[in-house]
Design an enzyme around this catalytic site. Structure first.
Site, PDB file in Angstrom:
ATOM      1  N   THR A 291      29.903  70.752 -31.440  1.00 55.03           N
ATOM      2  CA  THR A 291      31.273  71.125 -31.824  1.00 55.03           C
ATOM      3  C   THR A 291      32.161  71.370 -30.608  1.00 55.03           C
ATOM      4  OG1 THR A 291      32.521  72.901 -32.878  1.00 55.03           O
ATOM      5  CG2 THR A 291      30.375  73.502 -32.031  1.00 55.03           C
ATOM      6  N   ASP A 292      33.459  71.257 -30.801  1.00 57.30           N
ATOM      7  CA  ASP A 292      34.409  71.599 -29.737  1.00 57.30           C
ATOM      8  C   ASP A 292      34.439  73.106 -29.468  1.00 57.30           C
ATOM      9  OD1 ASP A 292      35.729  72.408 -32.075  1.00 57.30           O
ATOM     10  OD2 ASP A 292      37.527  71.203 -31.750  1.00 57.30           O
ATOM     11  N   GLU A 293      33.917  73.901 -30.421  1.00 52.02           N
ATOM     12  CA  GLU A 293      34.019  75.364 -30.275  1.00 52.02           C
ATOM     13  C   GLU A 293      33.215  75.898 -29.096  1.00 52.02           C
ATOM     14  OE1 GLU A 293      33.876  77.731 -33.765  1.00 52.02           O
ATOM     15  OE2 GLU A 293      34.861  76.214 -34.985  1.00 52.02           O
TER      16      GLU A 293
ATOM     17  N   TYR B 225      28.454  81.753 -33.889  1.00 51.39           N
ATOM     18  CA  TYR B 225      28.256  80.336 -34.231  1.00 51.39           C
ATOM     19  C   TYR B 225      28.364  79.461 -32.982  1.00 51.39           C
ATOM     20  CZ  TYR B 225      29.587  75.578 -35.546  1.00 51.39           C
ATOM     21  OH  TYR B 225      29.679  74.206 -35.618  1.00 51.39           O
TER      22      TYR B 225
ATOM     23  N   LYS C 125      25.540  77.153 -30.975  1.00 53.13           N
ATOM     24  CA  LYS C 125      25.678  75.705 -30.771  1.00 53.13           C
ATOM     25  C   LYS C 125      25.646  75.390 -29.260  1.00 53.13           C
ATOM     26  CE  LYS C 125      26.289  72.842 -33.433  1.00 53.13           C
ATOM     27  NZ  LYS C 125      25.358  72.018 -34.264  1.00 53.13           N
TER      28      LYS C 125
HETATM   29  P1  NAD Z   1      27.180  72.103 -43.509  1.00 50.22           P
HETATM   30  O1  NAD Z   1      27.100  73.585 -43.444  1.00 50.22           O
HETATM   31  O2  NAD Z   1      28.012  71.460 -44.575  1.00 50.22           O
HETATM   32  O3  NAD Z   1      25.719  71.492 -43.655  1.00 50.22           O
HETATM   33  C1  NAD Z   1      24.629  71.971 -42.923  1.00 50.22           C
HETATM   34  C2  NAD Z   1      23.356  71.407 -43.548  1.00 50.22           C
HETATM   35  O4  NAD Z   1      22.221  71.863 -42.773  1.00 50.22           O
HETATM   36  C3  NAD Z   1      23.124  71.869 -44.991  1.00 50.22           C
HETATM   37  O5  NAD Z   1      22.756  70.771 -45.806  1.00 50.22           O
HETATM   38  C4  NAD Z   1      21.986  72.869 -44.872  1.00 50.22           C
HETATM   39  O6  NAD Z   1      21.162  72.929 -46.028  1.00 50.22           O
HETATM   40  C5  NAD Z   1      21.226  72.323 -43.670  1.00 50.22           C
HETATM   41  N1  NAD Z   1      20.427  73.353 -42.989  1.00 50.22           N
HETATM   42  C6  NAD Z   1      20.859  74.584 -42.593  1.00 50.22           C
HETATM   43  N2  NAD Z   1      19.832  75.269 -42.030  1.00 50.22           N
HETATM   44  C7  NAD Z   1      18.752  74.432 -42.047  1.00 50.22           C
HETATM   45  C8  NAD Z   1      17.409  74.558 -41.603  1.00 50.22           C
HETATM   46  N3  NAD Z   1      16.966  75.687 -41.037  1.00 50.22           N
HETATM   47  N4  NAD Z   1      16.570  73.506 -41.765  1.00 50.22           N
HETATM   48  C9  NAD Z   1      16.996  72.355 -42.357  1.00 50.22           C
HETATM   49  N5  NAD Z   1      18.256  72.190 -42.819  1.00 50.22           N
HETATM   50  C10 NAD Z   1      19.127  73.218 -42.662  1.00 50.22           C
HETATM   51  O7  NAD Z   1      27.648  71.641 -42.077  1.00 50.22           O
HETATM   52  P2  NAD Z   1      28.617  70.461 -41.631  1.00 50.22           P
HETATM   53  O8  NAD Z   1      30.006  70.947 -41.668  1.00 50.22           O
HETATM   54  O9  NAD Z   1      28.229  69.228 -42.332  1.00 50.22           O
HETATM   55  O10 NAD Z   1      28.203  70.363 -40.090  1.00 50.22           O
HETATM   56  C11 NAD Z   1      27.099  69.535 -39.693  1.00 50.22           C
HETATM   57  C12 NAD Z   1      26.917  69.641 -38.187  1.00 50.22           C
HETATM   58  O11 NAD Z   1      28.119  69.244 -37.541  1.00 50.22           O
HETATM   59  C13 NAD Z   1      26.615  71.042 -37.675  1.00 50.22           C
HETATM   60  O12 NAD Z   1      25.681  70.934 -36.641  1.00 50.22           O
HETATM   61  C14 NAD Z   1      27.957  71.556 -37.161  1.00 50.22           C
HETATM   62  O13 NAD Z   1      27.756  72.480 -36.124  1.00 50.22           O
HETATM   63  C15 NAD Z   1      28.557  70.267 -36.643  1.00 50.22           C
HETATM   64  N6  NAD Z   1      30.043  70.202 -36.641  1.00 50.22           N
HETATM   65  C16 NAD Z   1      30.742  70.486 -37.770  1.00 50.22           C
HETATM   66  C17 NAD Z   1      32.136  70.332 -37.766  1.00 50.22           C
HETATM   67  C18 NAD Z   1      32.972  70.619 -38.995  1.00 50.22           C
HETATM   68  O14 NAD Z   1      34.193  70.595 -38.914  1.00 50.22           O
HETATM   69  N7  NAD Z   1      32.380  70.858 -40.157  1.00 50.22           N
HETATM   70  C19 NAD Z   1      32.780  69.917 -36.599  1.00 50.22           C
HETATM   71  C20 NAD Z   1      32.015  69.648 -35.461  1.00 50.22           C
HETATM   72  C21 NAD Z   1      30.638  69.784 -35.501  1.00 50.22           C
HETATM   73  O1  DAU Z   2      36.046  72.926 -34.498  1.00 47.80           O
HETATM   74  C1  DAU Z   2      34.885  72.490 -35.139  1.00 47.80           C
HETATM   75  C2  DAU Z   2      34.419  73.560 -36.081  1.00 47.80           C
HETATM   76  O2  DAU Z   2      35.325  73.582 -37.166  1.00 47.80           O
HETATM   77  C3  DAU Z   2      32.995  73.353 -36.580  1.00 47.80           C
HETATM   78  O3  DAU Z   2      32.116  73.437 -35.484  1.00 47.80           O
HETATM   79  C4  DAU Z   2      32.624  74.397 -37.613  1.00 47.80           C
HETATM   80  O4  DAU Z   2      31.351  74.113 -38.147  1.00 47.80           O
HETATM   81  C5  DAU Z   2      33.655  74.360 -38.726  1.00 47.80           C
HETATM   82  O5  DAU Z   2      33.384  75.382 -39.664  1.00 47.80           O
HETATM   83  C6  DAU Z   2      35.064  74.522 -38.170  1.00 47.80           C
HETATM   84  O6  DAU Z   2      35.282  75.861 -37.662  1.00 47.80           O
HETATM   85  P1  DAU Z   2      36.678  76.627 -37.892  1.00 47.80           P
HETATM   86  O7  DAU Z   2      36.434  78.055 -37.785  1.00 47.80           O
HETATM   87  O8  DAU Z   2      37.749  76.010 -37.075  1.00 47.80           O
HETATM   88  O9  DAU Z   2      36.920  76.185 -39.438  1.00 47.80           O
HETATM   89  P2  DAU Z   2      37.435  77.009 -40.705  1.00 47.80           P
HETATM   90  O10 DAU Z   2      37.678  75.988 -41.767  1.00 47.80           O
HETATM   91  O11 DAU Z   2      36.562  78.146 -41.029  1.00 47.80           O
HETATM   92  O12 DAU Z   2      38.833  77.564 -40.217  1.00 47.80           O
HETATM   93  C7  DAU Z   2      39.853  76.692 -39.762  1.00 47.80           C
HETATM   94  C8  DAU Z   2      41.054  77.543 -39.389  1.00 47.80           C
HETATM   95  O13 DAU Z   2      41.590  78.138 -40.581  1.00 47.80           O
HETATM   96  C9  DAU Z   2      40.712  78.694 -38.477  1.00 47.80           C
HETATM   97  O14 DAU Z   2      41.780  78.907 -37.561  1.00 47.80           O
HETATM   98  C10 DAU Z   2      40.605  79.903 -39.407  1.00 47.80           C
HETATM   99  C11 DAU Z   2      41.602  79.565 -40.508  1.00 47.80           C
HETATM  100  N1  DAU Z   2      41.243  80.089 -41.850  1.00 47.80           N
HETATM  101  C12 DAU Z   2      39.999  79.812 -42.319  1.00 47.80           C
HETATM  102  C13 DAU Z   2      39.624  80.255 -43.579  1.00 47.80           C
HETATM  103  C14 DAU Z   2      38.230  79.973 -44.117  1.00 47.80           C
HETATM  104  C15 DAU Z   2      42.182  80.786 -42.595  1.00 47.80           C
HETATM  105  O15 DAU Z   2      43.335  81.009 -42.170  1.00 47.80           O
HETATM  106  N2  DAU Z   2      41.813  81.229 -43.842  1.00 47.80           N
HETATM  107  C16 DAU Z   2      40.573  81.004 -44.357  1.00 47.80           C
HETATM  108  O16 DAU Z   2      40.284  81.454 -45.495  1.00 47.80           O
END
Ligand code: NAD
Ligand code: DAU
Length: 345
Positions: A127-129, A153, A157
């Site tokens: 992730t970019d985080e 988190y 990562k």
């Molecule tokens: P998600 O939470 O939707 O899915 C995570 C999956 O991992 C789920 O299916 C869960 O059951 C599985 N999992 C969790 N713990 C596990 C374990 N111990 N063993 C096996 N499986 C397990 O997540 P996502 O949003 O699809 O993100 C996927 C990946 O991409 C993550 O590594 C996250 O850090 C990364 N990522 C997400 C975003 C985003 O915006 N969602 C952005 C950048 C990177």
């Molecule tokens: O940047 C990549 C990341 O993006 C991934 O690595 C993470 O897995 C993914 O969850 C996401 O993280 P964020 O914290 O950026 O996503 P989230 O959707 O939780 O929040 C996006 C923005 O919205 C953040 O500034 C917080 C704000 N927010 C979020 C929620 C859930 C609100 O204002 N209200 C809310 O209820």
């Protein structure tokens, strides 16, 4: 030649979209989806591919070192694409423990097993985080930005990224890493801001905007992320990191107004609530490297992607209502019950 891919976390949001994309693009590839089915894992996300002979699901925990090793050796895996993680920042603030065990120890188990079973090609989804928080005028993150994670988190990562790099440098594990910005699109769990806000509005509920609503995220449509991973696993240089992003920075307020317009609701539906502790102000990605070296760039504009996403949630009410009510967790039991999907002895 066909590949035999282990996808971890494939029942989650990005993993399920990636599996669907790869199965349709490469008819000679086999995918084994290894997922624990935590609250975030949902086999309904993959209903349309579950009968595909090239697809197999195995329920299991990446923290279980022996199980990970058995699967990688028995399934004759030649590529691991590692998505499995605890992914929600707010949950990591409430209860960090699973973030450390899954994201750090789970990743380490996969790396050890990849090395032991013939130095298997490993792609790590990050992730970019991990780069921290930007001020409004700072340049975007790139592959050389120092790590500065600020939530449990992002710290977990970051630790997993360091382990992947350590296995490449120390043991020559053929690994790559991608750090991606915020994804959105179909099948995203409605705890993340876009699906939470869309589904709340469709239910006539208000949307909780944290703090002053001026935090900035860079948004990428999930299928564009799948395409970026596709080019990295095929053309990426071993040992390298690639930054992926949508070149589409929006404040949360701007994003909320767009969702209000697409759902036909007014600004009275916004409820400003207490800010997230340690809330990162801004993320932005410089995607020059992946564009110049691998020819990838986002194809779906934010306007088009958000419109498609709102339509998807409007048309798939039963999916998100099941998720919001917890019903989806019964899907696995009802469809698989005690039937062992794959017997791992
Ligand atoms: P998600 O939470 O939707 O899915 C995570 C999956 O991992 C789920 O299916 C869960 O059951 C599985 N999992 C969790 N713990 C596990 C374990 N111990 N063993 C096996 N499986 C397990 O997540 P996502 O949003 O699809 O993100 C996927 C990946 O991409 C993550 O590594 C996250 O850090 C990364 N990522 C997400 C975003 C985003 O915006 N969602 C952005 C950048 C990177
Ligand atoms: O940047 C990549 C990341 O993006 C991934 O690595 C993470 O897995 C993914 O969850 C996401 O993280 P964020 O914290 O950026 O996503 P989230 O959707 O939780 O929040 C996006 C923005 O919205 C953040 O500034 C917080 C704000 N927010 C979020 C929620 C859930 C609100 O204002 N209200 C809310 O209820």
């Amino acid at each position: 030649m066909g590949k035999n891919i282990l996808v971890t976390g494939g029942a989650g949001f990005i993993g399920s979209n990636f599996i669907r994309y790869i199965l349709s693009k490469y008819p000679d590839y086999k995918i084994c989806n290894f997922d624990l089915l935590t609250y975030a894992g949902n086999l309904e996300n993959l209903k349309d591919v579950e009968d595909n002979p090239n697809y197999k699901f195995i329920k299991g925990d990446i923290r279980d070192e022996k199980l990970v090793d058995d699967i990688i050796s028995q399934e004759k895996i030649d590529l691991i694409v590692h998505f499995a993680a605890e992914s929600h920042v707010d949950r990591s603030i409430l209860n960090p423990d699973d973030f450390i065990t899954t994201n750090v120890i789970g990743t380490h188990n996969l790396l050890k097993s990849a090395l032991k079973n013939g130095n298997i090609r490993f792609h790590h989804i990050s992730t970019d985080e991990v780069f921290g928080s930007l001020s409004p005028k700072d340049p975007a993150f790139n592959e050389n930005t120092s790590y500065d994670p600020r939530s449990p988190y992002s710290a977990s990562k970051a630790a997993s990224d360091h382990l992947v790099r350590a296995y490449y440098h120390t043991f020559n594990l053929p690994a790559t890493i991608s750090n991606c910005s915020n994804n959105y699109g179909p099948f995203q769990f409605p705890e993340k801001v876009i699906p939470l806000f869309i589904t709340n509005l469709l239910e006539g509920k208000k949307v909780p905007l944290y703090g002053d609503g001026m935090n900035v995220r860079d948004w990428l449509y999930v299928e564009d992320h799948a395409k970026a991973i596709d080019v990295i696993i095929h053309k990426g240089k071993i040992g390298e990191t690639y930054c992926i992003g949508g070149n589409s920075e929006k404040t949360n307020k701007e994003l909320t107004y767009k969702i209000l317009a697409l759902t036909g609701k007014g600004e009275e539906m916004i409820e400003f609530v207490k800010d997230r502790p340690g809330h990162d102000r801004r993320y932005a990605m410089d995607t020059t490297k992946i564009k110049n070296e691998l020819g990838w760039q986002p194809e779906v504009s934010f306007e088009e992607g958000l419109k498609k996403t709102v339509e998807w949630y409007k048309n798939n009410e039963s999916w998100w209502k099941n998720v919001k009510s917890g019903e989806y967790q019964k899907y696995y039991e009802a469809n698989y019950g005690n039937k062992i999907v794959k017997n791992i002895s």
